[in-house]
Design a protein around this motif. Structure first.
Motif, PDB file in Angstrom:
ATOM      1  N   ARG A  56       0.853  -1.185   0.000  1.00  0.00           N
ATOM      2  CA  ARG A  56       0.000   0.000   0.000  1.00  0.00           C
ATOM      3  C   ARG A  56       0.886   1.231   0.000  1.00  0.00           C
ATOM      4  O   ARG A  56       2.044   1.186   0.436  1.00  0.00           O
ATOM      5  N   PRO A 114      -8.187  -4.201   6.026  1.00  0.00           N
ATOM      6  CA  PRO A 114      -8.202  -2.845   5.478  1.00  0.00           C
ATOM      7  C   PRO A 114      -6.798  -2.454   5.033  1.00  0.00           C
ATOM      8  O   PRO A 114      -5.816  -2.704   5.733  1.00  0.00           O
ATOM      9  N   TYR A 117      -7.760   3.950   2.295  1.00  0.00           N
ATOM     10  CA  TYR A 117      -8.985   4.729   2.293  1.00  0.00           C
ATOM     11  C   TYR A 117      -8.935   5.746   1.160  1.00  0.00           C
ATOM     12  O   TYR A 117      -7.875   6.092   0.649  1.00  0.00           O
ATOM     13  N   ASP A 122     -14.487   5.879   1.604  1.00  0.00           N
ATOM     14  CA  ASP A 122     -14.472   4.446   1.320  1.00  0.00           C
ATOM     15  C   ASP A 122     -13.227   3.801   1.917  1.00  0.00           C
ATOM     16  O   ASP A 122     -12.111   4.271   1.694  1.00  0.00           O
ATOM     17  N   THR A 123     -13.409   2.741   2.695  1.00  0.00           N
ATOM     18  CA  THR A 123     -12.283   1.947   3.185  1.00  0.00           C
ATOM     19  C   THR A 123     -11.922   0.954   2.089  1.00  0.00           C
ATOM     20  O   THR A 123     -12.787   0.233   1.588  1.00  0.00           O
ATOM     21  N   LEU A 125      -9.957  -2.382   0.714  1.00  0.00           N
ATOM     22  CA  LEU A 125      -9.531  -3.676   1.220  1.00  0.00           C
ATOM     23  C   LEU A 125      -8.630  -4.352   0.198  1.00  0.00           C
ATOM     24  O   LEU A 125      -8.631  -3.992  -0.980  1.00  0.00           O
ATOM     25  N   LYS A 139      -7.498  -3.109  -5.228  1.00  0.00           N
ATOM     26  CA  LYS A 139      -8.269  -2.513  -4.135  1.00  0.00           C
ATOM     27  C   LYS A 139      -9.740  -2.880  -4.286  1.00  0.00           C
ATOM     28  O   LYS A 139     -10.326  -2.727  -5.345  1.00  0.00           O
ATOM     29  N   SER A 141     -13.410  -1.915  -3.419  1.00  0.00           N
ATOM     30  CA  SER A 141     -14.222  -0.768  -3.027  1.00  0.00           C
ATOM     31  C   SER A 141     -15.650  -1.230  -2.801  1.00  0.00           C
ATOM     32  O   SER A 141     -16.306  -1.686  -3.736  1.00  0.00           O
ATOM     33  N   ARG A 142     -16.103  -1.113  -1.558  1.00  0.00           N
ATOM     34  CA  ARG A 142     -17.494  -1.473  -1.286  1.00  0.00           C
ATOM     35  C   ARG A 142     -18.450  -0.462  -1.915  1.00  0.00           C
ATOM     36  O   ARG A 142     -19.524  -0.827  -2.366  1.00  0.00           O
TER      37      ARG A 142
END
Length: 181
Positions: A56, A114, A117, A122-123, A125, A139, A141-142
């Motif tokens: 990350r 996680p 962000y 948005d967090t 994952l 990544k 993204s919900r």
């Protein structure tokens, strides 16, 4: 060094019991020229067979999961429709006992790790998917209900993917509150 420890104390008449939860992963600062740690999380492989690790980094105010490819001395993120080279500084995910769980359309399993962000709230994952002869991380993204992966200069949205999850290790330790004479 472990990421976080939560301690819950349980008391009984003769002794104190401590239940300790330890996360089994951590983000380790590194550079593209540093050796890969032995417990670095392998995400998959590039289309040429090169290993890809989970990382990350920061980019334009967001913290974004990246793919680290040591054989190419490179790390990439997907952002705003494009694959971006992220330079020399990032964090690599290290840990043990992690596993990949199938997911889709923004849904994620319990224990999802996680990794960052967006300024939108948005967090992000850690996810991965099979794509054009590779198994590549990206990544999840919900909010956008997909996995985004960086690949060949572009960002691709993938609706069916795997999510990296962790189950904390649980230890029960005892400390006597009375002395025997």
């Amino acid at each position: 060094m472990l990421c976080t420890e939560f301690v819950v104390a349980l008391f009984s008449y003769f002794e104190k019991k401590f239940l300790i939860f330890q996360m089994n992963y951590s983000w380790v600062p590194t550079t593209i020229h540093a050796p890969i740690p032995l417990n670095a999380v392998l995400a998959g492989y590039d289309s040429d067979g090169s290993r890809i690790f989970v990382g990350r980094t920061y980019f334009q105010g967001d913290q974004i999961p990246c793919k680290i490819i040591p054989a190419k001395a490179a790390a990439y993120i997907s952002y705003n429709g494009t694959e971006h080279y992220v330079g020399n500084y990032f964090e690599i995910l290290c840990g043990y006992g992690l596993r990949w769980i199938s997911a889709s359309h923004g849904l994620v399993p319990n224990g999802a790790i996680p990794a960052g962000y967006c300024r939108s709230g948005d967090t992000l994952l850690v996810g991965r998917a099979h794509f054009l002869g590779s198994l590549t991380p990206g990544k999840v993204s919900r909010l956008n209900r997909c996995l985004y992966v960086p690949f060949n200069g572009r960002e691709y949205a993938i609706p069916v993917y795997e999510v990296l999850v962790s189950n904390p290790l649980i230890h029960l330790s005892y400390k006597s509150s009375c002395s025997i004479q």
